[in-house]
Design a protein around this motif. Structure first.
Motif, short mmCIF file in Angstrom:
data_model
loop_
_atom_site.label_atom_id
_atom_site.label_comp_id
_atom_site.label_asym_id
_atom_site.label_seq_id
_atom_site.Cartn_x
_atom_site.Cartn_y
_atom_site.Cartn_z
N MET A 1 0.86 -1.19 0.25
CA MET A 1 -0.55 0.07 0.10
C MET A 1 0.66 1.16 -0.08
SD MET A 1 -3.13 1.07 0.08
CE MET A 1 -3.98 1.55 0.74
N THR A 2 1.65 1.61 0.60
CA THR A 2 2.81 2.66 0.78
C THR A 2 3.85 2.88 -0.16
OG1 THR A 2 2.92 2.26 2.96
CG2 THR A 2 4.54 3.74 2.03
N LEU A 3 4.06 1.61 -1.02
CA LEU A 3 5.12 1.80 -1.99
C LEU A 3 4.00 1.80 -3.28
CD1 LEU A 3 7.74 1.21 -3.25
CD2 LEU A 3 6.82 -1.10 -3.98
N ALA A 4 2.84 1.18 -3.06
CA ALA A 4 1.86 1.80 -4.75
C ALA A 4 1.79 3.98 -4.08
CB ALA A 4 0.64 1.08 -4.80
N SER A 5 1.30 4.08 -2.85
CA SER A 5 0.69 5.14 -2.48
C SER A 5 2.07 6.33 -3.00
CB SER A 5 0.80 5.48 -1.75
OG SER A 5 -0.63 4.97 -1.42
N ALA A 6 3.40 5.36 -3.43
CA ALA A 6 4.51 6.95 -3.06
C ALA A 6 5.19 6.50 -4.77
CB ALA A 6 5.60 5.93 -3.11
N GLU A 7 4.25 5.11 -5.61
CA GLU A 7 4.53 5.45 -6.84
C GLU A 7 3.70 6.62 -7.36
OE1 GLU A 7 4.35 1.46 -8.37
OE2 GLU A 7 6.94 0.54 -7.34
N THR A 8 2.95 6.14 -6.92
CA THR A 8 2.00 7.15 -7.96
C THR A 8 1.89 8.91 -7.39
OG1 THR A 8 0.30 5.73 -7.17
CG2 THR A 8 -1.19 7.91 -7.56
N GLY A 9 1.94 9.52 -6.42
CA GLY A 9 2.45 10.62 -5.33
C GLY A 9 4.00 10.76 -6.21
N ALA A 10 4.52 9.82 -7.21
CA ALA A 10 5.95 10.23 -7.59
C ALA A 10 5.78 10.99 -9.35
CB ALA A 10 6.88 9.12 -7.48
N ALA A 11 5.01 9.72 -10.03
CA ALA A 11 4.32 9.90 -11.36
C ALA A 11 3.41 11.52 -11.51
CB ALA A 11 3.24 8.88 -11.57
N ILE A 12 2.65 11.69 -10.32
CA ILE A 12 1.84 13.19 -10.36
C ILE A 12 2.74 14.08 -10.10
CG2 ILE A 12 -0.33 14.43 -9.34
CD1 ILE A 12 -1.22 11.47 -8.73
N GLY A 13 3.68 13.69 -9.00
CA GLY A 13 4.23 14.86 -9.32
C GLY A 13 5.44 15.22 -10.13
N MET A 14 6.30 14.23 -10.79
CA MET A 14 7.01 13.88 -11.99
C MET A 14 6.73 15.79 -13.11
SD MET A 14 9.60 12.80 -12.58
CE MET A 14 10.25 12.85 -13.70
N LEU A 15 4.68 16.05 -12.84
CA LEU A 15 4.45 17.18 -13.79
C LEU A 15 5.53 18.63 -13.12
CD1 LEU A 15 0.88 15.63 -13.47
CD2 LEU A 15 2.84 15.53 -15.55
N ALA A 16 5.61 19.03 -12.19
CA ALA A 16 6.45 19.28 -11.17
C ALA A 16 8.03 19.34 -11.66
CB ALA A 16 5.97 19.86 -10.18
N THR A 27 4.98 12.61 -0.25
CA THR A 27 3.42 12.57 0.02
C THR A 27 2.94 11.15 -0.04
OG1 THR A 27 3.67 15.05 -0.34
CG2 THR A 27 1.59 14.16 -0.08
N GLY A 28 2.86 10.13 -0.94
CA GLY A 28 2.39 9.48 -1.57
C GLY A 28 2.90 8.32 0.06
N ALA A 29 3.75 8.07 0.18
CA ALA A 29 4.07 7.02 0.70
C ALA A 29 3.55 7.52 2.66
CB ALA A 29 5.76 7.24 1.20
N ILE A 30 3.65 9.22 3.24
CA ILE A 30 3.39 8.94 3.98
C ILE A 30 1.46 8.69 4.26
CG2 ILE A 30 2.39 11.09 5.32
CD1 ILE A 30 5.12 11.94 4.68
N ILE A 31 1.16 8.98 2.78
CA ILE A 31 -0.63 9.02 2.78
C ILE A 31 -1.02 7.69 2.93
CG2 ILE A 31 -2.88 8.91 1.36
CD1 ILE A 31 -1.27 12.42 0.53
N GLY A 32 0.15 6.52 2.84
CA GLY A 32 -0.43 5.26 2.25
C GLY A 32 -0.07 4.81 3.50
N ALA A 33 1.29 5.09 4.40
CA ALA A 33 0.96 4.75 5.22
C ALA A 33 0.06 4.77 6.61
CB ALA A 33 2.36 5.41 6.14
#
Length: 75
Positions: A1-16, A27-33
């Motif tokens: 769960m945490t890893l998937a959230s971190a990967e999703t957050g990183a993918a979305i953050g790539m826009l910036a 942020t994704g890792a923290i929310i997933g945790a």
């Protein structure tokens, strides 16, 4: 769960850019945790209540202080 959230957050953050990817991943890792911890806590509470109700000695004789559980129905 945490890893998937971190990967999703990183993918979305790539826009910036790279900084956005790093912050998005963190942020994704923290929310997933937090979600995983909350889910685990709720499951632990439900399991604990079940064990308390069906396994532990929940009744006490007021005269002799003996504790005992609910009698099991015979099949």
């Amino acid at each position: 769960m945490t890893l998937a959230s971190a990967e999703t957050g990183a993918a979305i953050g790539m826009l910036a850019g790279p900084v956005g990817a790093a912050l998005g991943g963190l942020t994704g890792a923290i929310i997933g945790a937090l979600i995983g911890g909350t889910t685990g806590c709720a499951a632990g509470v439900a399991l604990g209540e079940t064990v308390d109700t069906h396994v532990l000695d929940n009744y006490r004789c007021l005269d002799c202080k003996h504790t005992f559980g609910r009698a099991k129905a015979s099949a």
